[in-house]
Design a protein around this motif. Structure first.
Motif, PDB file in Angstrom:
ATOM      1  N   ASN A 294       0.868  -1.015  -0.156  1.00 19.06           N
ATOM      2  CA  ASN A 294       0.168  -0.063   0.051  1.00 19.06           C
ATOM      3  C   ASN A 294       0.789   1.402   0.015  1.00 19.06           C
ATOM      4  O   ASN A 294       0.230   2.437   0.389  1.00 19.06           O
ATOM      5  CB  ASN A 294      -0.837  -0.115   1.229  1.00 19.06           C
ATOM      6  CG  ASN A 294      -1.996  -1.044   1.374  1.00 19.06           C
ATOM      7  OD1 ASN A 294      -1.688  -2.059   2.101  1.00 19.06           O
ATOM      8  ND2 ASN A 294      -3.051  -0.868   0.485  1.00 19.06           N
ATOM      9  N   GLU A 297      -0.681   4.401  -1.756  1.00 12.25           N
ATOM     10  CA  GLU A 297      -1.702   5.058  -1.086  1.00 12.25           C
ATOM     11  C   GLU A 297      -1.234   5.762   0.247  1.00 12.25           C
ATOM     12  O   GLU A 297      -1.678   6.870   0.330  1.00 12.25           O
ATOM     13  CB  GLU A 297      -2.547   3.939  -0.407  1.00 12.25           C
ATOM     14  CG  GLU A 297      -3.507   3.408  -1.651  1.00 12.25           C
ATOM     15  CD  GLU A 297      -2.802   2.167  -2.594  1.00 12.25           C
ATOM     16  OE1 GLU A 297      -2.003   1.731  -1.876  1.00 12.25           O
ATOM     17  OE2 GLU A 297      -3.195   2.178  -3.806  1.00 12.25           O
ATOM     18  N   GLN A 300       0.394   9.096  -1.260  1.00 12.98           N
ATOM     19  CA  GLN A 300      -0.772   9.844  -1.835  1.00 12.98           C
ATOM     20  C   GLN A 300      -1.337  10.489  -0.514  1.00 12.98           C
ATOM     21  O   GLN A 300      -1.878  11.741  -0.687  1.00 12.98           O
ATOM     22  CB  GLN A 300      -1.750   9.044  -2.667  1.00 12.98           C
ATOM     23  CG  GLN A 300      -2.934  10.048  -3.099  1.00 12.98           C
ATOM     24  CD  GLN A 300      -3.831   9.285  -4.016  1.00 12.98           C
ATOM     25  OE1 GLN A 300      -3.410   8.390  -4.847  1.00 12.98           O
ATOM     26  NE2 GLN A 300      -5.047   9.772  -3.900  1.00 12.98           N
ATOM     27  N   ALA A 451      -7.162   7.808  -1.439  1.00  4.19           N
ATOM     28  CA  ALA A 451      -6.220   7.023  -0.830  1.00  4.19           C
ATOM     29  C   ALA A 451      -6.662   6.295   0.452  1.00  4.19           C
ATOM     30  O   ALA A 451      -6.362   5.049   0.692  1.00  4.19           O
ATOM     31  CB  ALA A 451      -4.889   7.743  -0.381  1.00  4.19           C
ATOM     32  N   ARG A 454      -8.755   3.182  -0.367  1.00  8.92           N
ATOM     33  CA  ARG A 454      -7.958   1.942  -0.787  1.00  8.92           C
ATOM     34  C   ARG A 454      -7.190   1.529   0.309  1.00  8.92           C
ATOM     35  O   ARG A 454      -7.187   0.297   0.573  1.00  8.92           O
ATOM     36  CB  ARG A 454      -6.955   2.757  -1.827  1.00  8.92           C
ATOM     37  CG  ARG A 454      -7.517   2.890  -3.127  1.00  8.92           C
ATOM     38  CD  ARG A 454      -6.602   2.795  -4.419  1.00  8.92           C
ATOM     39  NE  ARG A 454      -5.614   3.936  -4.228  1.00  8.92           N
ATOM     40  CZ  ARG A 454      -5.632   5.052  -4.818  1.00  8.92           C
ATOM     41  NH1 ARG A 454      -6.523   5.271  -5.722  1.00  8.92           N
ATOM     42  NH2 ARG A 454      -4.623   5.958  -4.714  1.00  8.92           N
ATOM     43  N   LEU A 455      -6.708   2.254   1.215  1.00  8.87           N
ATOM     44  CA  LEU A 455      -6.086   1.618   2.410  1.00  8.87           C
ATOM     45  C   LEU A 455      -7.151   1.050   3.247  1.00  8.87           C
ATOM     46  O   LEU A 455      -6.888  -0.065   3.911  1.00  8.87           O
ATOM     47  CB  LEU A 455      -5.554   2.929   3.318  1.00  8.87           C
ATOM     48  CG  LEU A 455      -4.287   3.567   2.792  1.00  8.87           C
ATOM     49  CD1 LEU A 455      -3.922   4.940   3.646  1.00  8.87           C
ATOM     50  CD2 LEU A 455      -3.106   2.460   2.575  1.00  8.87           C
TER      51      LEU A 455
END
Length: 951
Positions: A294, A297, A300, A451, A454-455
């Motif tokens: 990750n 992410e 970002q 981000a 997504r995390l």
């Protein structure tokens, strides 16, 4: 317990209230829910099944914390302040209250109305007021700030420098908004947006109508929760609800708290509880632990908001001993409250469980206005408002910003508010600079949020994976297994599933089940695949809307548009059938039913879904006496077409009872008799003339006085001095009746085809060729049972019939104790009133509605809502203590108050079966039609209903 904080102190005076007889200590400025939580009371009422319920959402959206407060039933504990000596009951018991009519709605004009006082709404309002606009903010909460900037309650005090940044930023935004000259109306429920310039609200208990030049919807979001077995137990609540108790009121129920969900709110809430001394035993995160994969992410998020990322990482590190990754709750166990939580291989004792599996945008008002939406499959799913870069919706005067449009967090919401404010200011002719800084802030916040998603990306919630024993609909207590069985039986659209199971009909308006129901039905819902947007957006107190409106003698009718949104559209092979029935409402379904009983090969085609329009929107009255507007005192009986139908009513009700026996279904038919109330000598004369006409046509009816009236129905209001008593009247559940008829007709061999729009009808030798949107059907006979659209169907065959449409509205209240047994009407007034088996009152009577051709929906009108509720509460004053929870409109048939029945002269094989009193008369009219098609003598005369009467 009351949480500890070194720099916070009680500020509210100590008070005492009583809850079900037990004395509770509280602080002035806190809510009933907070006081009960401090006393570790989590069960506050019982559902209809008898199951205990407690506060769930903490923000007034779920209506699971309803209590009776000083004789006022159905008050939300989470939004009601405590007072010394307050008497709070878990039972909905009302005390007698004054029966004064409500004042007319106060009309308030402004440049901009902002609905919602969270980060987006306050930012927009502040900037608009600074630009010179007259701005009003309407917000339902006790205090401005929304869910993110919720302030410390007045029950507590602290120096600002000792508060965290979230508190400080919220206070600064609130103060700046007030200093700019914005008028903030807290405790204000916006219950409907009839148009962008007609927004209805309840302000300080009074009906208020806002007339803004621009409307800003900053309505925020509400939390999603997994429907698992046990999620309705007391002690189970949303993470946001638990955080509100802890953060704003510094209280927390329970001794062992588990927080389960998805995202950083779970982490923040756990840390705040621990800081206050609460015992958090586990945090269950459904996402996998972020790792080296990750890194993009993390980079970002760090680039967009380094401070937020650092805070999040610190929380993860601090909570590491309690934090379980990739664990999703599967079951909650308990008795009078939750006692245990299960998540995959974990089983943890807990007496409070907070659930938070994502957010849904509160887009109800935007949808009701016809703004364009997209269904976003995140968590359970959310209907998000489509806007341009300025926040402008597809309705130019309406802007949607913040989490109420699409979830993006507080920073994005504030930037979106400033951007929308600049666009609105330009609309209003005010000079404002381009909001470049706000656009940069929005882009940065969106990068961070993307981000973050997504995390914390978890496996999607699959509707098919919901435990069969789980209640999907909290309000109506409908299990997933019941819904799946209904879908298998053909109720595979949200509207049909709602009618078949009552799912989505409760006080929360489908907020917690609507998206899941759409996914159970279709997997990937589209813009129009949730429940149709109807008022009220929140249950509205009837007392505030009992405003007399003028009566009328006729409806505004018109040629109805095509309102279909067919689910099935695929082409089908050519079909051949003896008799084709056109129209899938109650009349057409009953025709198919009786023809199938006769052994006649029959197919029914419907261009949308069965039982969707007039029949599915029916109030369910079974009329025998004339309606008030079907009789004119002194008029010659020979000219009254409605009187010609009187012999049909008792016969049709008897057939409904026969259908109930034949189907084996409980259609909730009750022949309880009907009352038409009168309150003056003029009304009595009207009733006497009406009774004489009805008796001349074989209807049993009599005039009764005040004493006999109140012996029958003690709840009738004091204004009524007499009534017509008609013992043959009754009621039926229209959500069950039509579907039971269809199911039995299918068992008898009838075929039903949805999504088949009839486009052409032509002679085919001695029979007919019918072209539909799904293919050709050849038949020997056609029965036109298309209700409001019957004229268009007849025209395809070269026949003219004077049938038009008139949209009418209905109102349903929240359930209450048994109050009214009989069907009630009013002399000289538009009213039908009954209490259904659910305990809810159904209020109708023919009040006119409007039409939204763009959304293909009939729409309720505010004046009709007020007038209907005024006369209903005049009949039964106890209605004033209830809330209206559903208001909708259906397309009624307008003829000359008598059916059109039988074969068209000169057109062998083409029959009409159309009536403006369709639900009462459908069985008998269909039976007569079947008798004619079968070549038998009819059981009742049909000539009075022939098309010949029109010349």
């Amino acid at each position: 317990m009351r949480l500890k904080h070194p720099n916070m102190r009680p500020a509210g005076a100590p008070v005492r209230l009583r809850f079900d007889g037990a004395e509770i200590e509280a602080l002035t400025g806190e809510t009933i829910a907070a006081a009960l939580a401090a006393a570790d009371i989590v069960s506050v009422r019982q559902a209809r099944s008898g199951a205990s319920r407690g506060p769930f959402c903490g923000m007034g959206a779920c209506f699971d914390c309803l209590v009776t407060v000083d004789g006022r039933p159905n008050q939300r504990a989470c939004l009601t302040r405590v007072a010394d000596g307050m008497e709070v009951l878990s039972e909905p018991i009302a005390s007698p209250a004054a029966n004064a009519p409500a004042p007319a709605a106060e009309e308030i004009a402004c440049d901009v109305l902002v609905v919602g006082a969270g980060p987006a709404g306050l930012s927009a309002a502040r900037d608009l007021a600074r630009a010179g606009a007259n701005v009003i903010v309407a917000d339902e909460r006790l205090h401005a700030g929304g869910q993110f900037f919720k302030p410390l309650a007045p029950s507590l005090a602290a120096e600002r420098q000792h508060l965290d940044r979230q508190f400080r930023d919220g206070a600064a935004l609130h103060e700046a908004t007030l200093q700019a000259g914005v008028r903030i109306l807290s405790e204000t429920t916006v219950w409907a947006a009839f148009s962008a310039i007609e927004v209805a609200a309840i302000v300080a208990g009074r009906s208020t109508l806002f007339r803004p030049r621009r409307l800003v919807l900053a309505t925020g979001a509400y939390e999603q929760s997994l429907p698992v077995p046990g999620w309705t137990l007391p002690g189970v609540m949303t993470v946001g609800a638990l955080q509100t108790l802890a953060r704003s009121y510094r209280v927390a129920p329970g001794e062992r708290i588990v927080i389960a969900g998805n995202g950083p709110l779970c982490l923040q809430t756990a840390a705040e509880l621990l800081d206050g001394g609460a015992n958090v035993v586990a945090v269950l995160e459904s996402a996998s632990r972020p790792g080296a994969g990750n890194l993009p992410e993390f980079l970002q998020a760090g680039w967009a908001a380094p401070t937020l990322l650092a805070s999040g990482l610190a929380l993860v590190s601090r909570l590491k001993p309690l934090l379980h990754w990739r664990r999703r709750v599967t079951r909650l166990l308990g008795d009078d409250r939750v006692r245990r939580v299960e998540a995959a291989d974990l089983s943890i004792d807990a007496d409070v469980v907070a659930l938070g599996y994502g957010f849904s945008s509160s887009s109800e008002l935007a949808r009701s206005l016809g703004c364009r939406h997209d269904f976003v499959l995140r968590g359970s799913g959310s209907m998000e408002t489509v806007t341009d870069a300025d926040g402008r919706t597809s309705v130019p005067e309406v802007f949607a910003i913040g989490d109420g449009a699409r979830f993006g967090g507080a920073q994005a919401a504030m930037a979106a508010g400033s951007i929308a404010a600049a666009a609105i200011a330009r609309d209003l002719g005010l000079a404002v600079p381009e909001p470049r800084s706000a656009r940069r802030s929005l882009a940065r916040a969106q990068r961070f949020q993307k981000a973050l998603w997504r995390l914390f990306e978890a496996a999607p919630q699959q509707a098919a994976a919901i435990d069969s024993a789980a209640l999907v609909c909290r309000c109506e207590e409908v299990k997933a297994s019941v819904m799946r069985d209904a879908v298998k039986a053909g109720h595979d659209t949200p509207a049909a599933l709602k009618r078949a199971t009552r799912a989505g009909m409760g006080r929360c308006q489908g907020r917690y089940c609507g998206a899941l129901i759409a996914r159970i039905c279709s997997g990937e819902p589209g813009e129009f695949d949730l429940f149709a947007p109807r008022p009220p957006a929140k249950p509205v107190p009837i007392r505030a809307l009992t405003i007399e409106q003028p009566e009328w003698t006729g409806h505004v009718d018109f040629v109805p548009p095509d309102m279909a949104r067919p689910r099935e559209t695929g082409r089908l092979p050519v079909e051949t059938v003896d008799t084709l029935v056109i129209g899938g409402g109650v009349a057409g379904s009953c025709v198919a039913y009786w023809l199938a009983h006769e052994g006649i090969d029959v197919m029914l085609v419907e261009r949308d879904d069965m039982n969707l329009q007039a029949s599915g929107a029916n109030a369910g009255s079974l009329h025998v006496q004339l309606l008030a507007f079907d009789f004119v005192a002194g008029a010659p009986p020979a000219g009254n077409r409605a009187a010609d139908t009187l012999p049909l009513g008792p016969a049709s009700i008897a057939l409904w009872q026969e259908i109930q026996r034949d189907t084996g279904e409980d259609l909730e038919i009750k022949v309880t008799g009907g009352l038409m109330l009168g309150e003056s000598e003029r009304d009595i004369a009207f009733l006497e003339g009406k009774i004489a006409l009805e008796k001349s046509r074989g209807i049993e009816a009599e005039l009764i006085g005040s004493n006999e009236l109140r012996r029958m129905e003690p709840s009738i209001g004091e204004k009524a001095i007499a009534a017509e008593w008609c013992p043959g009247e009754g009621k039926i559940n229209p959500l069950r009746g039509t579907y039971a008829v269809i199911a039995r007709a299918k068992e008898l061999g009838a075929r039903f085809r949805r999504g088949s729009d009839v486009q052409a009808i032509a002679r085919d030798g001695a029979g007919w060729k019918v072209t539909t949107s799904r293919g050709e059907i050849r038949c020997g006979r056609i029965v036109n049972a298309a209700g409001p659209w019957a004229a268009q169907i007849a025209a395809l065959a070269g026949v003219t019939i004077p049938v038009r449409a008139a949209p009418l509205q209905m109102i349903v209240t929240e359930p209450t104790a048994p109050t009214l047994t009989r069907l009630v009407a009013y002399a000289g007034r538009h009213l039908t009133l009954k209490q259904m088996a659910s305990g809810a009152f159904m209020i109708g009577g023919g009040w006119t509605a409007g039409l939204d051709e763009k959304q293909k929906l009939s729409r309720a009108l505010r004046a009709s809502v007020e007038g209907n509720l005024w006369i209903a509460s005049r009949a039964v004053p106890a209605l004033r203590d209830l809330h209206a929870i559903r208001i909708w409109a259906g397309m009624n048939v307008n003829i000359d108050r008598a059916p059109i029945l039988g074969e068209v002269p000169g057109l062998p094989g083409f029959y009409n079966c159309v009536s403006s009193n369709g639900y009462t008369l459908a069985p008998v009219l269909a039976r007569l039609t079947a008798e004619m098609i079968a070549g038998r003598s009819t059981s009742l005369p049909v000539e009075p209903y022939s098309i010949r009467r029109f010349g």
